[in-house]
Design a protein around this motif. Sequence first.
Motif, PDB file in Angstrom:
ATOM      1  N   ARG A  93     -11.243 -16.840 -32.360  1.00 48.08           N
ATOM      2  CA  ARG A  93     -11.141 -17.643 -33.573  1.00 48.08           C
ATOM      3  C   ARG A  93     -11.746 -19.023 -33.354  1.00 48.08           C
ATOM      4  O   ARG A  93     -11.969 -19.456 -32.220  1.00 48.08           O
ATOM      5  CB  ARG A  93      -9.672 -17.783 -34.010  1.00 48.08           C
ATOM      6  N   GLY A  94     -12.008 -19.700 -34.467  1.00 51.43           N
ATOM      7  CA  GLY A  94     -12.511 -21.065 -34.440  1.00 51.43           C
ATOM      8  C   GLY A  94     -11.829 -21.866 -35.532  1.00 51.43           C
ATOM      9  O   GLY A  94     -10.924 -21.379 -36.215  1.00 51.43           O
ATOM     10  N   PHE A  95     -12.272 -23.108 -35.721  1.00 54.07           N
ATOM     11  CA  PHE A  95     -11.630 -23.990 -36.692  1.00 54.07           C
ATOM     12  C   PHE A  95     -12.632 -24.480 -37.732  1.00 54.07           C
ATOM     13  O   PHE A  95     -13.829 -24.604 -37.463  1.00 54.07           O
ATOM     14  CB  PHE A  95     -11.005 -25.200 -35.990  1.00 54.07           C
ATOM     15  N   VAL A  96     -12.105 -24.756 -38.913  1.00 58.27           N
ATOM     16  CA  VAL A  96     -12.870 -25.328 -40.020  1.00 58.27           C
ATOM     17  C   VAL A  96     -12.053 -26.457 -40.620  1.00 58.27           C
ATOM     18  O   VAL A  96     -10.839 -26.330 -40.788  1.00 58.27           O
ATOM     19  CB  VAL A  96     -13.183 -24.269 -41.103  1.00 58.27           C
ATOM     20  N   GLN A  97     -12.714 -27.567 -40.925  1.00 57.81           N
ATOM     21  CA  GLN A  97     -12.052 -28.687 -41.589  1.00 57.81           C
ATOM     22  C   GLN A  97     -12.675 -28.896 -42.961  1.00 57.81           C
ATOM     23  O   GLN A  97     -13.897 -29.014 -43.088  1.00 57.81           O
ATOM     24  CB  GLN A  97     -12.161 -29.973 -40.768  1.00 57.81           C
TER      25      GLN A  97
END
Length: 309
Positions: A93-97
């Motif tokens: 998984r990764g992150f999004v802002q």
Amino acid sequence: MMYFETEDIDSEKKVKDLLADLGKSTMRGIRKCPKCGTYNGTRGLSCKNKACDVVFKEAGEKKKQSVEVSKLNTGTSTRVYSVRMKDKGPDHRGFVQLPILQPDLSSDSDAYLSQVSALCFVESCQRLFNTNILKCHERQVLPSVSTCSHILSAMRCYVEASPLMIDYDILQSLNFCSSLKEEIWRMVNESPGPLVQRVSKNVMAVRCKVTTKDPLGFLHVSFVVSPRLKENVCMCTCATPFLLSSKRPEKKSGVCMHYYICIAAFASDSKCSEEFANFIANESSTSSALIAEQNGMMSDLDVEEPLSL
């Protein structure tokens, strides 16, 4: 002839008496097809009328979305999402802002501005935050305004991650060294939101120090039981994966602080304490927490505010 008629009447009376307390029928559990008017069950994926081509996608999409993207509780106005990397498996998984202001997705201008100002921190994504910064300094290259699937998934997200709170008494009962317990509890008190949040079955989002690698102040830790190796496998994005052996608990290298934070959160939650009992039992029977102190893990554990848009 009269005998059979009397028997039928008695049977009907018994059935009526049996169903007398059921009350009136309702529409609960069924829905009407908007096209042909056929009544279908709420769990159905398509209309049961073979002549109708209506497909009900809500059930499948909700189940899929709940795994693909989850909104984190940052404790601030910052909007951070954990997004699954479809090309690397369910545990990557990764992150999004997204921008702080909630856009009106029905408005083309709001949706466009939200996509342009959103930041993607998913590895291998063309819209990766670090890559965009570098491209802005290249000559004859205009900044791209195209969005990515990770940002679009975050914009459509309605599922929130499950916070796992750490109980002080439970933390003190774990077989951690005293300095490790003190550091974890300090982070609990200073963090604006929960330290650990569950974003999928095996993956947790954990607060960490804001660095160039983790600019949002979050990272992912996954816990998997490997039937083939008969070992418990923990993978944290801050380090390489490591095995947790119940046969040789002293052979544990590469264990990070975020792992111990998750163990404390698991032990404090009744449901997680059952699901991850093997990981908790591994710590209760070893003195491996002392390794954390020897390796000087706690020097990089200050919780800082992530960048905001």
